[in-house]
Design a protein around this motif. Sequence first.
Motif, PDB file in Angstrom:
ATOM      1  N   ILE A 177      -9.031 -46.303  50.563  1.00  0.00           N
ATOM      2  CA  ILE A 177      -9.784 -46.164  51.821  1.00  0.00           C
ATOM      3  C   ILE A 177      -9.461 -44.828  52.488  1.00  0.00           C
ATOM      4  CG2 ILE A 177     -10.080 -47.122  54.148  1.00  0.00           C
ATOM      5  CD1 ILE A 177      -9.598 -49.906  52.854  1.00  0.00           C
ATOM      6  N   LEU A 178      -8.184 -44.468  52.429  1.00  0.00           N
ATOM      7  CA  LEU A 178      -7.745 -43.192  53.024  1.00  0.00           C
ATOM      8  C   LEU A 178      -8.466 -42.020  52.350  1.00  0.00           C
ATOM      9  CD1 LEU A 178      -5.590 -42.555  55.177  1.00  0.00           C
ATOM     10  CD2 LEU A 178      -3.946 -42.216  53.340  1.00  0.00           C
ATOM     11  N   GLY A 179      -8.540 -42.053  51.021  1.00  0.00           N
ATOM     12  CA  GLY A 179      -9.161 -40.951  50.279  1.00  0.00           C
ATOM     13  C   GLY A 179     -10.672 -40.967  50.382  1.00  0.00           C
ATOM     14  N   GLY A 180     -11.259 -42.140  50.366  1.00  0.00           N
ATOM     15  CA  GLY A 180     -12.730 -42.246  50.392  1.00  0.00           C
ATOM     16  C   GLY A 180     -13.189 -43.155  49.271  1.00  0.00           C
ATOM     17  N   VAL A 181     -13.635 -44.347  49.634  1.00  0.00           N
ATOM     18  CA  VAL A 181     -14.019 -45.364  48.635  1.00  0.00           C
ATOM     19  C   VAL A 181     -15.172 -44.867  47.763  1.00  0.00           C
ATOM     20  CG1 VAL A 181     -14.917 -47.703  48.323  1.00  0.00           C
ATOM     21  CG2 VAL A 181     -13.280 -47.231  50.139  1.00  0.00           C
ATOM     22  N   GLY A 182     -15.005 -44.986  46.458  1.00  0.00           N
ATOM     23  CA  GLY A 182     -16.094 -44.668  45.537  1.00  0.00           C
ATOM     24  C   GLY A 182     -16.267 -43.183  45.247  1.00  0.00           C
ATOM     25  N   THR A 183     -15.451 -42.342  45.867  1.00  0.00           N
ATOM     26  CA  THR A 183     -15.548 -40.909  45.568  1.00  0.00           C
ATOM     27  C   THR A 183     -14.611 -40.595  44.409  1.00  0.00           C
ATOM     28  OG1 THR A 183     -13.814 -40.392  47.154  1.00  0.00           O
ATOM     29  CG2 THR A 183     -16.073 -40.305  47.966  1.00  0.00           C
ATOM     30  N   LEU A 184     -14.987 -39.625  43.587  1.00  0.00           N
ATOM     31  CA  LEU A 184     -14.191 -39.339  42.389  1.00  0.00           C
ATOM     32  C   LEU A 184     -12.811 -38.784  42.751  1.00  0.00           C
ATOM     33  CD1 LEU A 184     -14.350 -39.284  39.259  1.00  0.00           C
ATOM     34  CD2 LEU A 184     -15.056 -36.917  39.449  1.00  0.00           C
ATOM     35  N   TYR A 185     -12.779 -37.909  43.746  1.00  0.00           N
ATOM     36  CA  TYR A 185     -11.499 -37.260  44.067  1.00  0.00           C
ATOM     37  C   TYR A 185     -10.764 -37.950  45.220  1.00  0.00           C
ATOM     38  CZ  TYR A 185     -13.536 -33.931  40.929  1.00  0.00           C
ATOM     39  OH  TYR A 185     -14.118 -33.374  39.823  1.00  0.00           O
ATOM     40  N   GLY A 186     -11.353 -39.016  45.747  1.00  0.00           N
ATOM     41  CA  GLY A 186     -10.715 -39.760  46.833  1.00  0.00           C
ATOM     42  C   GLY A 186      -9.298 -40.212  46.493  1.00  0.00           C
ATOM     43  N   PRO A 187      -9.073 -40.773  45.277  1.00  0.00           N
ATOM     44  CA  PRO A 187      -7.714 -41.217  44.956  1.00  0.00           C
ATOM     45  C   PRO A 187      -6.681 -40.089  44.966  1.00  0.00           C
ATOM     46  CG  PRO A 187      -9.270 -42.221  43.454  1.00  0.00           C
ATOM     47  CD  PRO A 187     -10.042 -41.214  44.261  1.00  0.00           C
ATOM     48  N   ILE A 188      -7.101 -38.877  44.560  1.00  0.00           N
ATOM     49  CA  ILE A 188      -6.147 -37.753  44.570  1.00  0.00           C
ATOM     50  C   ILE A 188      -5.850 -37.369  46.023  1.00  0.00           C
ATOM     51  CG2 ILE A 188      -5.746 -35.350  43.904  1.00  0.00           C
ATOM     52  CD1 ILE A 188      -7.573 -35.757  41.514  1.00  0.00           C
ATOM     53  N   VAL A 189      -6.912 -37.207  46.808  1.00  0.00           N
ATOM     54  CA  VAL A 189      -6.737 -36.809  48.211  1.00  0.00           C
ATOM     55  C   VAL A 189      -5.959 -37.892  48.958  1.00  0.00           C
ATOM     56  CG1 VAL A 189      -7.968 -36.265  50.352  1.00  0.00           C
ATOM     57  CG2 VAL A 189      -8.843 -35.416  48.178  1.00  0.00           C
ATOM     58  N   LEU A 225     -13.552 -51.065  43.728  1.00  0.00           N
ATOM     59  CA  LEU A 225     -14.060 -51.223  45.099  1.00  0.00           C
ATOM     60  C   LEU A 225     -15.333 -50.411  45.317  1.00  0.00           C
ATOM     61  CD1 LEU A 225     -13.658 -52.427  47.884  1.00  0.00           C
ATOM     62  CD2 LEU A 225     -12.031 -50.645  48.413  1.00  0.00           C
ATOM     63  N   GLY A 226     -15.320 -49.169  44.871  1.00  0.00           N
ATOM     64  CA  GLY A 226     -16.441 -48.272  45.137  1.00  0.00           C
ATOM     65  C   GLY A 226     -17.638 -48.518  44.250  1.00  0.00           C
ATOM     66  N   ARG A 227     -17.396 -48.889  43.014  1.00  0.00           N
ATOM     67  CA  ARG A 227     -18.519 -49.037  42.074  1.00  0.00           C
ATOM     68  C   ARG A 227     -18.969 -50.478  41.910  1.00  0.00           C
ATOM     69  NH1 ARG A 227     -21.776 -44.899  39.822  1.00  0.00           N
ATOM     70  NH2 ARG A 227     -20.896 -43.170  40.931  1.00  0.00           N
ATOM     71  N   VAL A 228     -18.000 -51.395  41.785  1.00  0.00           N
ATOM     72  CA  VAL A 228     -18.367 -52.783  41.490  1.00  0.00           C
ATOM     73  C   VAL A 228     -18.375 -53.649  42.756  1.00  0.00           C
ATOM     74  CG1 VAL A 228     -17.968 -54.668  39.858  1.00  0.00           C
ATOM     75  CG2 VAL A 228     -17.151 -52.407  39.305  1.00  0.00           C
TER      76      VAL A 228
END
Lengths: 328, 231
Positions: A249-261, A47-50
């Motif tokens: 979306i909750l963590g932050g699309v395209g951010t590296l640590y978004g999935p963890i957060v 989602l964030g990169r492609v």
Amino acid sequence: MKQAFRWWQGLLVAFSLLLVMRVFLPLPFVNEVLLFSIYTIGCNFLLGRVGFISFGQPAYLAVGAYATAFYLYYFGTNPLIGIGWGLVAGVAIALLVGPLFVRLRSDYFALVNLALTVIIFFLMQKVLVEYTKGDNGLWILTRMASTPGIDISSANGFFVFAFIVAFLVWAFYKYLDDSVFGACCMATKMNEVKLKFLGYDDFKIRLLAFVIANTTTALAGSMYAIHVGIVSPEIASPARAADPVVVTILGGVGTLYGPIVGSIAYTGMKDVISKFIGNWELVIGFLLVFIMLAGERGIWGTLEPRLEKLLRRGRNNGEREQPAKVSP
Amino acid sequence: MNAEAAALSVTNLTVTYGESKVLFDINLQVQPREVVACVGRNGAGKTTLLKSIAGFVKPAAGSIAASGENLVGRASYDIARMGIKYVPQDKKVFSDLTVRENLELGSYATNDYNWDKVTAYFPKLKTLMDRKAGYLSGGERQMLMIGRAILGGPKVLLIDEPTEGLAPSIVEHLKEVFRELAHNTSLVIVEQNLPLVCAIANRVYAINEGRAVAELVDRDAIKPENCEKYL
């Protein structure tokens, strides 16, 4: 040397915080966060990169989980080999459907992936019931032999294993983000035609990104099978197809640590809110509406630039406080 | 003129968009290190001509060859790899990437990491390396797009309306850059700025309603007033 340390420092801080979490929070919660993070990072990358939104992640998760479960149920006892089969199955399914799916625009891509989830769900529940045992699932908990070094069939051993795998996965995705391939993916998202002007085959770039993302999802599925010890069609339930997108979306699309957060927030809210309210998804729904209206950047997407600004200000102040060098 | 030796040779090119014909039997020759300009009013078919050469529009008839190799039917990225680079009109760069990353994309595709030649033409880019390309001015974007395209030493540069909307000082700078580039590369420039075209072009094609209505090859004949007659 300093540059190499800078490259690693974000990863080291993030994973040190996860270790601290392990001290204060229950082990099943931390294990679930680790698994959910690995599950979501592929979706986040797509989602964030492609620029591909995918409601088909449960399909790839299930393929990884079932490949591991089939191996452990029918053929062997080593969970590490089972995970190896999960990875192979992840690459295989991505290469099988990827050449067709990545030709589609993002909205159709989302729907065709959702359709794949429905297909996998019914395959596992009805068509292949003889092998999958249908809704009863494949029980593999007692069929796993302990592995030398870290015994991943135990809860504590699994945490160590999942922690190491998650760290390696994040290092890999950070490398991808910083690489020319990462820039190519961003470029396809922004304007795939312009990328062709430079001599790139944008189809191959999208396909490679698709294979990488969904192999990671299959890896999460394999690890989930080992962790829970049973794999049933529920893992590919279309009703849960939006989960990784929600966490992204909750963590932050395209951010590296978004999935963890996002995984910490999602799993935490699920655990805490579900104690008080039966329909905890309702709260997540309202939260998502709020995030969208507040600027779509998610939790980490909002925090990251502020933290960076704070760190930069601290660094600048530190440099200013140093006495000026006076040459003799 | 020997079509085999030409850097680019377009013969009887016809292009249609659906039912409507937009280019009619266009013939165009570009010799090595030659600057060729295509002039014409808006909607004359100049951009379609460049897009057809670059592989983004499939011709209905005719042939396109670069150094004797057929280009028709090839994928656009394949044509770019052959050294036929297209710099579009819209000045849209990869806005979320930095200038450095934009150049890296050009370098990785061509395996040419010699950015000195880019910054020699456009020294300003040196100071903008870490800036997101979306924050660049129109002129800076044009510099970035041309800089990215010249990596790998292209055989032919197809440049669409490079001076549109740019300040006169930048137009003057680009004029010098095009002159310099022509020492190693053939240029096909689509442009409405006739004084610029006449200052740098060795050959001018006037295109009107999809037809090449004139070809000016004599330096003395390449003058704005002569070009205007055909538009």
